[in-house]
Scaffold this motif. Structure first.
Motif, PDB file in Angstrom:
ATOM      1  N   HIS A 119       0.867  -0.844  -0.065  1.00 31.61           N
ATOM      2  CA  HIS A 119       0.177  -0.149   0.190  1.00 31.61           C
ATOM      3  C   HIS A 119       1.011   1.247  -0.138  1.00 31.61           C
ATOM      4  CE1 HIS A 119      -3.655  -2.400   1.009  1.00 31.61           C
ATOM      5  NE2 HIS A 119      -4.595  -1.304   0.537  1.00 31.61           N
ATOM      6  N   LEU A 120       2.082   1.250   0.641  1.00 23.71           N
ATOM      7  CA  LEU A 120       2.746   2.021   0.873  1.00 23.71           C
ATOM      8  C   LEU A 120       3.852   3.085  -0.659  1.00 23.71           C
ATOM      9  CD1 LEU A 120       4.559   4.697   2.484  1.00 23.71           C
ATOM     10  CD2 LEU A 120       5.883   2.739   3.045  1.00 23.71           C
ATOM     11  N   VAL A 121       3.949   2.069  -1.349  1.00 25.85           N
ATOM     12  CA  VAL A 121       4.576   1.828  -2.956  1.00 25.85           C
ATOM     13  C   VAL A 121       3.346   1.728  -3.874  1.00 25.85           C
ATOM     14  CG1 VAL A 121       6.302   1.070  -4.777  1.00 25.85           C
ATOM     15  CG2 VAL A 121       6.192   0.370  -2.427  1.00 25.85           C
ATOM     16  N   HIS A 122       2.488   1.672  -3.072  1.00 32.03           N
ATOM     17  CA  HIS A 122       1.354   1.638  -4.606  1.00 32.03           C
ATOM     18  C   HIS A 122       0.739   3.331  -4.169  1.00 32.03           C
ATOM     19  CE1 HIS A 122      -3.442   2.237  -4.414  1.00 32.03           C
ATOM     20  NE2 HIS A 122      -3.077   1.634  -6.120  1.00 32.03           N
ATOM     21  N   GLY A 123       0.508   3.625  -3.146  1.00 32.85           N
ATOM     22  CA  GLY A 123       0.313   5.219  -2.833  1.00 32.85           C
ATOM     23  C   GLY A 123       1.553   6.354  -3.262  1.00 32.85           C
TER      24      GLY A 123
ATOM     25  N   GLY B  98       1.177   6.095  -6.911  1.00 34.57           N
ATOM     26  CA  GLY B  98      -0.461   6.738  -7.426  1.00 34.57           C
ATOM     27  C   GLY B  98      -0.844   7.530  -6.717  1.00 34.57           C
ATOM     28  N   GLN B  99      -0.119   8.334  -5.724  1.00 32.19           N
ATOM     29  CA  GLN B  99      -0.636   9.339  -5.317  1.00 32.19           C
ATOM     30  C   GLN B  99       0.420  10.609  -5.920  1.00 32.19           C
ATOM     31  OE1 GLN B  99      -3.059  11.309  -3.545  1.00 32.19           O
ATOM     32  NE2 GLN B  99      -4.119   9.175  -2.490  1.00 32.19           N
ATOM     33  N   THR B 100       1.268  10.475  -6.200  1.00 35.51           N
ATOM     34  CA  THR B 100       2.481  11.671  -7.085  1.00 35.51           C
ATOM     35  C   THR B 100       1.508  11.503  -8.317  1.00 35.51           C
ATOM     36  OG1 THR B 100       4.492  10.534  -5.507  1.00 35.51           O
ATOM     37  CG2 THR B 100       4.095  11.761  -8.248  1.00 35.51           C
ATOM     38  N   GLY B 101       1.067  10.322  -9.053  1.00 33.07           N
ATOM     39  CA  GLY B 101       0.441  11.251 -10.105  1.00 33.07           C
ATOM     40  C   GLY B 101      -0.195  12.333 -10.303  1.00 33.07           C
ATOM     41  N   PHE B 102      -2.402  11.314  -9.369  1.00 32.79           N
ATOM     42  CA  PHE B 102      -2.839  11.919  -9.379  1.00 32.79           C
ATOM     43  C   PHE B 102      -2.952  13.781  -8.812  1.00 32.79           C
ATOM     44  CE2 PHE B 102      -4.991   7.316  -9.636  1.00 32.79           C
ATOM     45  CZ  PHE B 102      -4.926   7.675 -10.597  1.00 32.79           C
TER      46      PHE B 102
ATOM     47  N   PHE C 153       2.978  11.304   3.103  1.00 30.57           N
ATOM     48  CA  PHE C 153       4.551  12.046   2.553  1.00 30.57           C
ATOM     49  C   PHE C 153       5.275  12.163   1.255  1.00 30.57           C
ATOM     50  CE2 PHE C 153       8.257  12.080   4.336  1.00 30.57           C
ATOM     51  CZ  PHE C 153       8.852  14.045   4.338  1.00 30.57           C
ATOM     52  N   LEU C 154       5.852  10.999   1.489  1.00 29.35           N
ATOM     53  CA  LEU C 154       6.941  10.477   0.315  1.00 29.35           C
ATOM     54  C   LEU C 154       6.910  10.771  -0.768  1.00 29.35           C
ATOM     55  CD1 LEU C 154       7.697   6.799   2.129  1.00 29.35           C
ATOM     56  CD2 LEU C 154       8.582   8.662   2.128  1.00 29.35           C
ATOM     57  N   ALA C 155       5.206  10.550  -1.209  1.00 31.23           N
ATOM     58  CA  ALA C 155       4.260  11.276  -2.504  1.00 31.23           C
ATOM     59  C   ALA C 155       3.873  12.571  -2.631  1.00 31.23           C
ATOM     60  CB  ALA C 155       2.806  10.448  -2.668  1.00 31.23           C
ATOM     61  N   GLY C 156       4.099  13.282  -1.617  1.00 35.54           N
ATOM     62  CA  GLY C 156       3.860  14.773  -2.077  1.00 35.54           C
ATOM     63  C   GLY C 156       5.521  14.989  -2.539  1.00 35.54           C
ATOM     64  N   ILE C 157       6.745  14.523  -1.595  1.00 30.45           N
ATOM     65  CA  ILE C 157       7.879  14.461  -2.065  1.00 30.45           C
ATOM     66  C   ILE C 157       7.850  15.068  -3.069  1.00 30.45           C
ATOM     67  CG2 ILE C 157      10.180  14.118  -1.785  1.00 30.45           C
ATOM     68  CD1 ILE C 157       9.853  13.632   1.428  1.00 30.45           C
ATOM     69  N   THR C 158       8.019  13.681  -4.013  1.00 31.52           N
ATOM     70  CA  THR C 158       8.183  13.145  -5.125  1.00 31.52           C
ATOM     71  C   THR C 158       6.688  13.860  -6.380  1.00 31.52           C
ATOM     72  OG1 THR C 158       6.266  11.915  -5.270  1.00 31.52           O
ATOM     73  CG2 THR C 158       9.151  10.760  -5.101  1.00 31.52           C
TER      74      THR C 158
ATOM     75  N   THR D  10       2.251  17.410   1.643  1.00 33.08           N
ATOM     76  CA  THR D  10       3.264  15.772   2.154  1.00 33.08           C
ATOM     77  C   THR D  10       3.564  16.680   4.342  1.00 33.08           C
ATOM     78  OG1 THR D  10       4.260  16.090  -0.283  1.00 33.08           O
ATOM     79  CG2 THR D  10       5.617  15.448   1.260  1.00 33.08           C
ATOM     80  N   ALA D  11       4.423  17.573   3.685  1.00 31.16           N
ATOM     81  CA  ALA D  11       5.026  17.831   5.102  1.00 31.16           C
ATOM     82  C   ALA D  11       3.727  17.438   6.124  1.00 31.16           C
ATOM     83  CB  ALA D  11       6.005  19.263   5.254  1.00 31.16           C
ATOM     84  N   THR D  12       2.654  17.900   6.659  1.00 30.67           N
ATOM     85  CA  THR D  12       2.167  17.767   7.912  1.00 30.67           C
ATOM     86  C   THR D  12       1.812  16.478   7.742  1.00 30.67           C
ATOM     87  OG1 THR D  12       0.220  19.127   6.193  1.00 30.67           O
ATOM     88  CG2 THR D  12       1.413  20.845   7.626  1.00 30.67           C
ATOM     89  N   ASN D  13       1.398  15.543   6.209  1.00 28.36           N
ATOM     90  CA  ASN D  13       0.381  14.601   6.421  1.00 28.36           C
ATOM     91  C   ASN D  13       1.746  13.430   7.656  1.00 28.36           C
ATOM     92  OD1 ASN D  13      -1.598  14.602   4.588  1.00 28.36           O
ATOM     93  ND2 ASN D  13       0.289  14.605   2.604  1.00 28.36           N
ATOM     94  N   LEU D  14       2.752  13.163   8.323  1.00 32.01           N
ATOM     95  CA  LEU D  14       3.427  12.803   8.863  1.00 32.01           C
ATOM     96  C   LEU D  14       2.197  13.196  10.735  1.00 32.01           C
ATOM     97  CD1 LEU D  14       6.806  12.121   7.964  1.00 32.01           C
ATOM     98  CD2 LEU D  14       5.334  10.630   7.763  1.00 32.01           C
ATOM     99  N   ALA D  15       2.417  14.632  10.906  1.00 35.86           N
ATOM    100  CA  ALA D  15       1.725  14.693  11.521  1.00 35.86           C
ATOM    101  C   ALA D  15       0.539  14.816  11.793  1.00 35.86           C
ATOM    102  CB  ALA D  15       1.841  16.276  11.982  1.00 35.86           C
ATOM    103  N   TRP D  16      -0.095  15.411  10.648  1.00 41.75           N
ATOM    104  CA  TRP D  16      -1.896  14.588  10.900  1.00 41.75           C
ATOM    105  C   TRP D  16      -2.273  13.626  10.708  1.00 41.75           C
ATOM    106  CZ3 TRP D  16      -4.777  18.848  11.760  1.00 41.75           C
ATOM    107  CH2 TRP D  16      -3.786  19.926  10.573  1.00 41.75           C
ATOM    108  N   GLY D  17      -1.373  12.329  10.082  1.00 43.43           N
ATOM    109  CA  GLY D  17      -1.469  10.442  10.425  1.00 43.43           C
ATOM    110  C   GLY D  17      -1.319  10.321  11.834  1.00 43.43           C
ATOM    111  N   ALA D  18       0.258  10.710  12.707  1.00 39.81           N
ATOM    112  CA  ALA D  18       0.232  10.296  13.988  1.00 39.81           C
ATOM    113  C   ALA D  18      -0.670  10.503  15.018  1.00 39.81           C
ATOM    114  CB  ALA D  18       1.474  10.676  14.201  1.00 39.81           C
TER     115      ALA D  18
END
Length: 429
Positions: A33-37, A40-44, A169-174, A295-303
């Motif tokens: 799911h992580l790699v798919h996201g 996939g999230q990068t493109g979308f 977060f990872l998708a947002g960086i790319t 991207t940077a805030t997704n980790l904080a939102w998720g935690a």
């Protein structure tokens, strides 16, 4: 459905085996799911970000109304297909095969969007873009139900927030890097004869690679699923489902109301263009600001979601979204506008995480596909109405009036959840 003769003890044993498989396959499914996201999230995000598609449609048409209608077509397609998507899977013990088909069809629309810009004249490209965005939304509506349901099956609730946050977060960086190159190089240099089409081709390639990652998912088969029902009969059952849980119904209304606040999303970049210009470089910088802070805030939102629940994330992200819109209205110069876009990205990202994950925590598992579908349909219906109305309002009035309507809807949704929706995790102790 389980056999009619199945005893409570046998059903309990089957549930225990199901849970054991979920935890046993968690590392593999988490990674897939992580790699798919990531891919996939990068493109979308290049399609969903409030920069490339609105700017592209405006380039083709020169009309705010056309921008609104094109975005409305995308969300209307999603609203029309969500419930149908739920009826396709809620009786199945495995949903991945259907998900692959809808996922592939969704990605083909991104390819169509890219190719139409390369080979058609402006008028035909505009019509084709609107058609492909509508079909993109239609298949996205079904895919969102299927993949959110799949997520709920393979990732335990206490791990979903961090997974979603890390994935985004990872998708947002790319996506930020691709957005920068898309704006600064593809659009600025008119790569392939149409820089926007070149960017959409990159989106198609990345999302297609992401879809293949789901081949590695091991999907458990739940002991209990619904019997297959006709589409019309399921629609008749929806009012009873909403009445069964008043808190879910209020969240359903709040999510739809906050989605109406996306009336302003396609016009952020056009408003910024009035203030500081709309070159390819500017589109790239604002895309980075939006995507990188998201991207940077997704980790904080998720935690925060895993620690306290998604309800608090929903409330906080809407507050940030409203505050950032106010900053954008008064911003002067590229740096303040970029900061405002950063806040918009952070608020929008948190709202997406909370909206998608909170709905998974209400009610029984066998009703989850339909609950996801109903929530998504209402959300996308509002997101369809919003840009169309916003386009008319922007062309006849001002962008500030569009932003005022959006902020009023977001503030009302925030207050509704704050005072009338409890945290569903507390019900399970």
């Amino acid at each position: 459905m389980p056999p009619a003769a199945a005893s409570p003890a046998a059903l309990e044993e089957a549930e225990a085996a199901y849970e054991a498989q979920v935890w046993r396959d968690l590392p593999r499914n988490y990674a897939a799911h992580l790699v798919h996201g990531l891919l996939g999230q990068t493109g979308f995000r290049l399609v969903h970000a409030p920069t490339f598609v609105p700017a592209y449609i405006y380039l083709l048409s020169g009309s705010e109304i056309a921008v609104g209608l094109a975005l409305a077509a995308q969300y209307l397609g999603a609203a029309l297909s969500s419930v149908f998507g739920a009826t396709l899977i809620e009786h199945r013990k495995r949903v991945l095969p259907v998900g692959f088909v809808t996922g592939a069809l969704m990605r083909l629309q991104v390819l169509g969007l890219a190719l139409s810009g390369l080979f058609l004249s402006s008028d035909y490209a505009l019509a084709a873009a609107t058609l492909f965005l509508g079909l993109f939304g239609f298949f996205n509506g079904m895919q969102a139900v299927m993949f959110n349901y799949l997520l709920s099956k393979v990732i335990p609730v206490a791990r979903r927030g961090r997974l979603t946050g890390l994935r985004n977060f990872l998708a947002g960086i790319t996506a930020s890097a691709v957005a920068y190159f898309g704006g600064s190089y593809f659009v600025e240099t008119n790569a392939l004869g149409n820089g926007y089409s070149a960017t959409f081709l990159v989106a198609f390639a990345m999302t297609s690679a992401g879809l293949l990652m789901l081949l590695f998912v091991r999907e458990p088969e739940p002991p209990v699923v619904r019997s297959q029902s006709k589409f019309a009969s399921r629609l008749k059952e929806l009012p009873a489902m909403l009445k069964a849980d008043p808190a879910y119904t209020k969240f359903f209304l709040a999510r739809a109301l906050s989605a109406l606040g996306t009336i302003a999303v396609p016009f952020y970049v056009l408003y910024a263009g009035q203030r500081i210009g709309l070159s390819g470089y500017i589109v790239g910088i604002l895309s980075i600001a939006f995507l990188l802070t998201q991207t940077a805030t997704n980790l904080a939102w998720g935690a925060l979601a895993d620690r306290t629940g998604n309800r608090l994330v929903f409330i906080a992200s809407l507050g940030l979204w409203v505050a950032s819109t106010l900053l954008l209205i008064g911003a002067e110069g590229i740096w303040l506008v970029s900061i405002a876009f950063g806040g918009l990205g952070a608020g929008f990202g948190g709202w997406q995480i909370a909206s998608q994950n909170l709905v998974l925590e209400f009610g029984a598992r066998e009703d989850l596909p339909m609950r996801i579908a109903v929530s998504n349909s209402a959300t996308w219906a509002m997101m369809a109405a919003g840009p169309a109305f916003g386009g008319v309002l922007a062309s006849s009035g001002t962008f500030e009036s569009v932003f005022a309507v959006a902020m009023a809807c977001q503030a009302a949704a925030l207050l509704l959840v704050l005072f009338f929706v409890d945290e569903p995790r507390r019900r399970r102790g």
